[in-house]
Write an enzyme that holds these catalytic residues in place. Sequence first.
Site, PDB file in Angstrom:
ATOM      1  CG  ASP A   1      -1.981  -1.150   1.407  1.00 21.95           C
ATOM      2  OD1 ASP A   1      -2.247  -1.608   0.219  1.00 21.95           O
ATOM      3  OD2 ASP A   1      -2.417  -1.635   2.174  1.00 21.95           O
TER       4      ASP A   1
ATOM      5  CE  LYS B   1       2.459  -2.534  -4.358  1.00 18.11           C
ATOM      6  NZ  LYS B   1       1.963  -2.065  -2.831  1.00 18.11           N
TER       7      LYS B   1
ATOM      8  N   GLY C   1      -4.405  -4.170  -3.919  1.00 21.75           N
ATOM      9  CA  GLY C   1      -5.406  -3.007  -4.390  1.00 21.75           C
ATOM     10  C   GLY C   1      -4.746  -1.967  -4.531  1.00 21.75           C
ATOM     11  CG  HIS C   2      -1.892  -1.973  -6.917  1.00 26.78           C
ATOM     12  ND1 HIS C   2      -1.247  -2.467  -7.769  1.00 26.78           N
ATOM     13  CD2 HIS C   2      -1.778  -2.393  -5.912  1.00 26.78           C
ATOM     14  CE1 HIS C   2      -0.059  -3.209  -7.342  1.00 26.78           C
ATOM     15  NE2 HIS C   2      -0.732  -3.317  -5.985  1.00 26.78           N
TER      16      HIS C   2
ATOM     17  CD  GLN D   1       0.857  -8.923  -2.854  1.00 26.53           C
ATOM     18  OE1 GLN D   1       1.389  -9.363  -3.522  1.00 26.53           O
ATOM     19  NE2 GLN D   1      -0.342  -8.422  -3.083  1.00 26.53           N
TER      20      GLN D   1
HETATM   21  P1  GDP Z   1      -0.831   0.556  -3.646  1.00 27.94           P
HETATM   22  O1  GDP Z   1      -1.588  -0.773  -3.005  1.00 27.94           O
HETATM   23  O2  GDP Z   1       0.369   0.543  -3.135  1.00 27.94           O
HETATM   24  O3  GDP Z   1      -1.231   0.693  -4.824  1.00 27.94           O
HETATM   25  O4  GDP Z   1      -1.290   1.452  -2.636  1.00 27.94           O
HETATM   26  P2  GDP Z   1      -3.228   1.721  -2.139  1.00 27.94           P
HETATM   27  O5  GDP Z   1      -3.782   2.177  -3.539  1.00 27.94           O
HETATM   28  O6  GDP Z   1      -3.403   0.640  -1.621  1.00 27.94           O
HETATM   29  O7  GDP Z   1      -2.777   2.894  -0.969  1.00 27.94           O
HETATM   30  C1  GDP Z   1      -2.302   4.242  -1.287  1.00 27.94           C
HETATM   31  C2  GDP Z   1      -3.433   5.287  -0.899  1.00 27.94           C
HETATM   32  O8  GDP Z   1      -2.878   6.289  -0.717  1.00 27.94           O
HETATM   33  C3  GDP Z   1      -4.417   5.267  -1.906  1.00 27.94           C
HETATM   34  O9  GDP Z   1      -5.757   5.523  -1.375  1.00 27.94           O
HETATM   35  C4  GDP Z   1      -3.802   6.285  -2.914  1.00 27.94           C
HETATM   36  O10 GDP Z   1      -4.796   7.043  -3.592  1.00 27.94           O
HETATM   37  C5  GDP Z   1      -3.309   7.309  -1.758  1.00 27.94           C
HETATM   38  N1  GDP Z   1      -2.141   8.001  -2.229  1.00 27.94           N
HETATM   39  C6  GDP Z   1      -0.992   7.612  -3.075  1.00 27.94           C
HETATM   40  N2  GDP Z   1      -0.133   8.496  -3.367  1.00 27.94           N
HETATM   41  C7  GDP Z   1      -0.639   9.442  -2.202  1.00 27.94           C
HETATM   42  C8  GDP Z   1      -0.037  10.778  -1.866  1.00 27.94           C
HETATM   43  O11 GDP Z   1       1.201  11.133  -2.278  1.00 27.94           O
HETATM   44  N3  GDP Z   1      -0.705  11.475  -0.875  1.00 27.94           N
HETATM   45  C9  GDP Z   1      -1.751  11.262  -0.472  1.00 27.94           C
HETATM   46  N4  GDP Z   1      -2.741  12.009   0.200  1.00 27.94           N
HETATM   47  N5  GDP Z   1      -2.437  10.153  -0.843  1.00 27.94           N
HETATM   48  C10 GDP Z   1      -2.035   8.925  -1.696  1.00 27.94           C
HETATM   49  P1  IMO Z   2      -0.914  -4.262  -2.387  1.00 28.61           P
HETATM   50  O1  IMO Z   2      -0.474  -4.607  -3.639  1.00 28.61           O
HETATM   51  C1  IMO Z   2      -0.974  -4.592   1.930  1.00 28.61           C
HETATM   52  C2  IMO Z   2      -1.013  -8.615   3.556  1.00 28.61           C
HETATM   53  C3  IMO Z   2      -2.362  -9.306   4.260  1.00 28.61           C
HETATM   54  C4  IMO Z   2      -1.635 -10.220   5.178  1.00 28.61           C
HETATM   55  C5  IMO Z   2      -0.519 -11.032   4.584  1.00 28.61           C
HETATM   56  C6  IMO Z   2      -1.055 -12.289   3.721  1.00 28.61           C
HETATM   57  O2  IMO Z   2      -2.316  -3.307  -2.562  1.00 28.61           O
HETATM   58  O3  IMO Z   2       0.215  -3.267  -1.587  1.00 28.61           O
HETATM   59  P2  IMO Z   2      -2.719 -12.849   1.673  1.00 28.61           P
HETATM   60  O4  IMO Z   2      -4.008 -12.361   1.579  1.00 28.61           O
HETATM   61  O5  IMO Z   2      -1.699 -12.282   0.654  1.00 28.61           O
HETATM   62  O6  IMO Z   2      -2.151 -14.389   1.763  1.00 28.61           O
HETATM   63  O7  IMO Z   2      -2.377 -11.855   2.934  1.00 28.61           O
HETATM   64  O8  IMO Z   2      -0.158  -9.711   3.430  1.00 28.61           O
HETATM   65  N1  IMO Z   2      -1.423  -8.172   2.133  1.00 28.61           N
HETATM   66  C7  IMO Z   2      -1.336  -6.879   1.734  1.00 28.61           C
HETATM   67  N2  IMO Z   2      -0.983  -5.806   2.575  1.00 28.61           N
HETATM   68  N3  IMO Z   2      -0.998  -4.712   0.573  1.00 28.61           N
HETATM   69  C8  IMO Z   2      -1.232  -5.690  -0.111  1.00 28.61           C
HETATM   70  O9  IMO Z   2      -1.174  -5.428  -1.449  1.00 28.61           O
HETATM   71  C9  IMO Z   2      -1.271  -6.745   0.587  1.00 28.61           C
HETATM   72  N4  IMO Z   2      -1.715  -8.032   0.085  1.00 28.61           N
HETATM   73  C10 IMO Z   2      -1.434  -8.913   0.912  1.00 28.61           C
HETATM   74  O10 IMO Z   2      -2.760  -7.952   5.003  1.00 28.61           O
HETATM   75  O11 IMO Z   2      -1.156  -9.409   6.081  1.00 28.61           O
HETATM   76 MG    MG Z   3      -2.956  -1.300  -1.931  1.00 28.03          MG
END
Ligand code: GDP
Ligand code: IMO
Ligand code: MG
Length: 420
Positions: free
Chosen positions: A12, A15, A39-40, A221
């Site tokens: 998270d 990415k 979840g991107h 991840q």
């Molecule tokens: P990912 O799994 O690495 O793609 O990240 P996620 O989407 O799960 O979580 C990142 C969250 O931070 C999302 O809600 C993005 O919209 C938000 N986000 C990404 N970059 C920034 C930033 O520079 N500032 C803020 N405030 N939010 C950001």
């Molecule tokens: P993105 O790509 C954050 C975590 C789960 C759990 C562990 C194992 O959005 O960054 P799994 O379902 O893979 O067997 O769970 O890994 N986990 C993540 N945490 N971002 C993710 O993906 C994750 N995908 C799995 O919360 O601790």
């Molecule tokens: Mg994510």
Amino acid sequence: MVDVILGLQWGDEGKGKIVDFFAKNYDVIARFQGGPNAGHTLYVNDKKVVLHQIPSGIFHEDKTNLIGNGVVLDAVTLKKECKAVAEFGVDYKKNLFISERAHLILPTHRALDKASELSKGNDKIGSTLKGIGPAYMDKTGRNGLRVGDLLDKNFTTQYIKLRLKHQRLLDNFNFQEDISAWEEEFFEALEFLREFKIVNGEYFINEKLNAGKKVLAEGAQGSMLDVDFGTFPFVTSSSTISAGVCTGLGVAPQKIKEVIGITKAYCTRVGSGPFPTELLDDKGDFLRNAGNEFGSTTGRPRRCGWIDLVALQFACMINGVTQIVMTKADILDGLEELQVCNSYLVNGEEKNYIPFQMNKVDLKAVYKAFKGWHTDISNVKDFSSMPQEMKTYISFLNDFLKVPVKYISNGPGRNQIVSA
Ligand code: GDP
Ligand code: IMO
Ligand code: MG
């Protein structure tokens, strides 16, 4: 040439946003591991979209997107995602390709994930319950079904055989839930999947590379969730690091050029497991609320803490990171002071390495304090206009990690990114 974008923390890191930002410079965007546990989040026309399996280059109409062999694919989720992106006018039938070697997540994998977690009592991994672990177990256990098997007339027979094996495991767990509704949905989604461009991913990508095309590999991840180098057993089941690109797409290591590591300006983790810089106080609540730190896939509140340079240095080493993108810097805007963990006290001794089992030793984070910038940076467009306190913070990171922070993301929007 292949460049990689991957997470340096526990996932998270942002990415999705960064891949979407960089995608314009590439021809192919490819996922190489993970599955719908990811979840991107992206903003397209100011509307939020969360991608789970489709690469984050899908909103660029002239780009090819590939789901590589290293991914475990959930057909039901894919069908839903395709519908969601189609609403933005995306022609996924044209731009999305799937490797025939990607393994399928079956409804029984999801059931086994749940049953396994339930059986663990207080030692739960905190899995996303998407069936990731059991699907990879069937891959390495040499039982799994792959996307290419869908085109085989014996697919249903193979499925029934595996289903029986899984049922015995579920019985052992005393798992009672009826999964027939999931199975119905699954078979419908398989029909949808059969209509896709199912390709031999390794030839597909190498032909592109030989033709001089540029590939961006999108990690899911984070490095600290890697099955080998993460905080085992509190990890995911795939190789989330740069080495995973080779096995997850079928590209040779010499083809990889830039490894772009993403870190938040602080740190989060969702699910169980060690987290040395976790803040269980109002500072942690501040980061969670300001950063809207709730899981993109599961909605769970994320655990929040300060940036951990010991873990980041480890991640840079394992991945061969060549440049860093720091996200969510704007979330620190409200702080008078911020902390940076630059070593650990392990059983009372100062160390700068990741211990074998973090949760089995007495581990405390050691911090260095920095003055906060306490200004709104979300509209800043160039690094020279960033507050001096932020420049000091970045400069310390550069020196410590010996890898340059090249971009700073200062908001979730597509254009909120500053070159450092
Ligand atoms: P990912 O799994 O690495 O793609 O990240 P996620 O989407 O799960 O979580 C990142 C969250 O931070 C999302 O809600 C993005 O919209 C938000 N986000 C990404 N970059 C920034 C930033 O520079 N500032 C803020 N405030 N939010 C950001
Ligand atoms: P993105 O790509 C954050 C975590 C789960 C759990 C562990 C194992 O959005 O960054 P799994 O379902 O893979 O067997 O769970 O890994 N986990 C993540 N945490 N971002 C993710 O993906 C994750 N995908 C799995 O919360 O601790
Ligand atoms: Mg994510």
